[in-house]
Motif scaffolding. Sequence first.
Motif, PDB file in Angstrom:
ATOM      1  N   LEU A   1       0.819  -1.249   0.107  1.00 52.77           N
ATOM      2  CA  LEU A   1      -0.090  -0.057  -0.102  1.00 52.77           C
ATOM      3  C   LEU A   1       0.916   1.311   0.048  1.00 52.77           C
ATOM      4  CD1 LEU A   1      -2.831  -1.019   2.581  1.00 52.77           C
ATOM      5  CD2 LEU A   1      -2.940  -0.678   0.110  1.00 52.77           C
ATOM      6  N   GLY A   2       2.032   1.207   0.733  1.00 52.81           N
ATOM      7  CA  GLY A   2       2.866   2.335   0.677  1.00 52.81           C
ATOM      8  C   GLY A   2       3.579   2.769  -0.448  1.00 52.81           C
ATOM      9  N   ARG A   3       3.938   1.582  -1.385  1.00 54.12           N
ATOM     10  CA  ARG A   3       4.180   1.872  -2.601  1.00 54.12           C
ATOM     11  C   ARG A   3       2.944   2.314  -3.800  1.00 54.12           C
ATOM     12  NH1 ARG A   3       6.819  -2.955  -1.842  1.00 54.12           N
ATOM     13  NH2 ARG A   3       5.228  -4.287  -3.012  1.00 54.12           N
ATOM     14  N   LEU A   4       2.045   1.747  -3.260  1.00 59.84           N
ATOM     15  CA  LEU A   4       0.723   2.042  -4.187  1.00 59.84           C
ATOM     16  C   LEU A   4       0.316   3.610  -4.232  1.00 59.84           C
ATOM     17  CD1 LEU A   4      -1.467   0.734  -6.261  1.00 59.84           C
ATOM     18  CD2 LEU A   4      -3.005   0.617  -4.010  1.00 59.84           C
ATOM     19  N   LEU A   5       0.434   4.067  -2.839  1.00 65.49           N
ATOM     20  CA  LEU A   5       0.047   5.478  -2.574  1.00 65.49           C
ATOM     21  C   LEU A   5       1.055   6.436  -2.923  1.00 65.49           C
ATOM     22  CD1 LEU A   5      -2.135   5.255   0.538  1.00 65.49           C
ATOM     23  CD2 LEU A   5      -2.743   5.070  -1.786  1.00 65.49           C
ATOM     24  N   GLY A   6       2.274   5.895  -3.506  1.00 66.00           N
ATOM     25  CA  GLY A   6       3.285   6.667  -3.871  1.00 66.00           C
ATOM     26  C   GLY A   6       3.097   7.015  -5.180  1.00 66.00           C
ATOM     27  N   ASN A   7       2.299   6.627  -5.939  1.00 65.34           N
ATOM     28  CA  ASN A   7       1.788   6.753  -7.077  1.00 65.34           C
ATOM     29  C   ASN A   7       0.811   8.119  -7.216  1.00 65.34           C
ATOM     30  OD1 ASN A   7       0.446   6.807  -9.972  1.00 65.34           O
ATOM     31  ND2 ASN A   7       1.527   4.994 -10.326  1.00 65.34           N
ATOM     32  N   ALA A   8       1.183   9.349  -8.004  1.00 66.40           N
ATOM     33  CA  ALA A   8       0.261  10.383  -7.615  1.00 66.40           C
ATOM     34  C   ALA A   8      -1.240  10.151  -8.320  1.00 66.40           C
ATOM     35  CB  ALA A   8       1.045  11.634  -8.263  1.00 66.40           C
ATOM     36  N   ARG A   9      -1.050   9.405  -9.439  1.00 66.62           N
ATOM     37  CA  ARG A   9      -2.076   8.894 -10.288  1.00 66.62           C
ATOM     38  C   ARG A   9      -3.278   8.072  -9.509  1.00 66.62           C
ATOM     39  NH1 ARG A   9      -0.398   7.002 -16.159  1.00 66.62           N
ATOM     40  NH2 ARG A   9      -3.002   7.025 -16.322  1.00 66.62           N
ATOM     41  N   VAL A  10      -2.748   7.022  -8.947  1.00 66.24           N
ATOM     42  CA  VAL A  10      -3.541   6.091  -7.966  1.00 66.24           C
ATOM     43  C   VAL A  10      -4.137   6.943  -6.876  1.00 66.24           C
ATOM     44  CG1 VAL A  10      -3.489   4.288  -6.535  1.00 66.24           C
ATOM     45  CG2 VAL A  10      -2.056   4.125  -8.557  1.00 66.24           C
ATOM     46  N   VAL A  11      -3.321   7.676  -6.124  1.00 67.05           N
ATOM     47  CA  VAL A  11      -4.182   8.774  -5.260  1.00 67.05           C
ATOM     48  C   VAL A  11      -5.102   9.685  -5.669  1.00 67.05           C
ATOM     49  CG1 VAL A  11      -3.473  10.529  -3.687  1.00 67.05           C
ATOM     50  CG2 VAL A  11      -1.925   8.580  -3.771  1.00 67.05           C
ATOM     51  N   ARG A  12      -4.747  10.326  -6.912  1.00 68.45           N
ATOM     52  CA  ARG A  12      -5.941  10.904  -7.491  1.00 68.45           C
ATOM     53  C   ARG A  12      -7.206  10.348  -7.792  1.00 68.45           C
ATOM     54  NH1 ARG A  12      -2.529  13.453 -10.429  1.00 68.45           N
ATOM     55  NH2 ARG A  12      -2.968  12.425 -12.355  1.00 68.45           N
ATOM     56  N   TYR A  13      -6.986   9.089  -8.403  1.00 65.18           N
ATOM     57  CA  TYR A  13      -8.114   8.294  -8.619  1.00 65.18           C
ATOM     58  C   TYR A  13      -9.108   7.913  -7.539  1.00 65.18           C
ATOM     59  CZ  TYR A  13     -11.003   4.161  -9.994  1.00 65.18           C
ATOM     60  OH  TYR A  13     -12.035   3.487 -10.218  1.00 65.18           O
ATOM     61  N   LEU A  14      -8.228   7.277  -6.332  1.00 60.50           N
ATOM     62  CA  LEU A  14      -8.987   7.010  -5.316  1.00 60.50           C
ATOM     63  C   LEU A  14      -9.635   8.180  -4.639  1.00 60.50           C
ATOM     64  CD1 LEU A  14      -6.397   4.576  -3.741  1.00 60.50           C
ATOM     65  CD2 LEU A  14      -8.516   4.108  -4.543  1.00 60.50           C
ATOM     66  N   ALA A  15      -8.785   9.454  -4.710  1.00 60.26           N
ATOM     67  CA  ALA A  15      -9.656  10.298  -4.001  1.00 60.26           C
ATOM     68  C   ALA A  15     -10.827  10.970  -4.704  1.00 60.26           C
ATOM     69  CB  ALA A  15      -8.670  11.811  -4.039  1.00 60.26           C
TER      70      ALA A  15
END
Length: 299
Positions: free
Chosen positions: A264-278
């Motif tokens: 999860l730490g690596r996953l949330l290090g990706n800005a595109r993934v964070v933006r999508y989840l947000a």
Amino acid sequence: MAKSPLGQAVHACFEQKLVSLPISQIDFLRPVAPKVRRSAKYARIAASIDEVGIIEPPVVARRSPNNDRYLLLDGHLRVDVLASRGAEHVACLLATDDEAFTYNKRISRLAAVQEHRMILKAIEDGASEQRIARALNIDVQTLRAKKRMLAGVCPEAVDLLKDRSIAEGLFRVLKRMQPLRQIEAVELMIAMDRFTITYAEALLAATPQNQLVADDQPKQVRGLTPEQMALMERESSQLERELRVAERSYGPDHMHLVVARGYLGRLLGNARVVRYLAQQHPEFLAEFQRIIEGDTAAA
């Protein structure tokens, strides 16, 4: 400077020899309050010093290399007693680093089992009961009770408790149980990190009659009816079964949590993934962040 088994240099934390220092050059980290001087602990330390002197030397550190003053890291009551007796010098252990903020956390205070063994060793070496009692600031009857403290407690339970700071009354409760139940009760105390007499009595109340020493006598626990004790026995058995299951799965579960947390730490290090989840799943994003920001062992 010593060498470790791997050949690495190991710095000593203390000078190899005790140093005799003027008490007037030692600065206390905190003053000894009048209330403390009236306490049983202070009286016990004073009695021990009067009878056998300083056993555990105070620990000090230099305030600075070019200063003749020292900071007292451990031993405030001992030094205060000596000063009140008119002593001018005290033999100290000199720390090479200032551990004022962490030293006391590293001190292992004398546990009840260790004190019991110390008393037996002193008697074996020829010290009289009267002298030992004076050194501990207790009466002879109390000393004899400390000598008998572990009689009736199985060695395995004693070994589990040997480094724990616990009340002596806890052993009186354990003595009412048979050896195997003593071990089970102590393991539950360790698992729950509770070593009070009240908790020990609750475990006694939850102990089946056939696991007590006097199994032919009705079990009596102050404040509980027979019906309440029967209920506690059933609930305790269920709790112990669940605890055993949890112990077996704890290792794999903890490993899975560590791996998932890293992913999860690596996953949330990706800005595109964070933006999508947000935008699409803000509740997932909040939970993922809570997991990776929290303590792995506590999560």
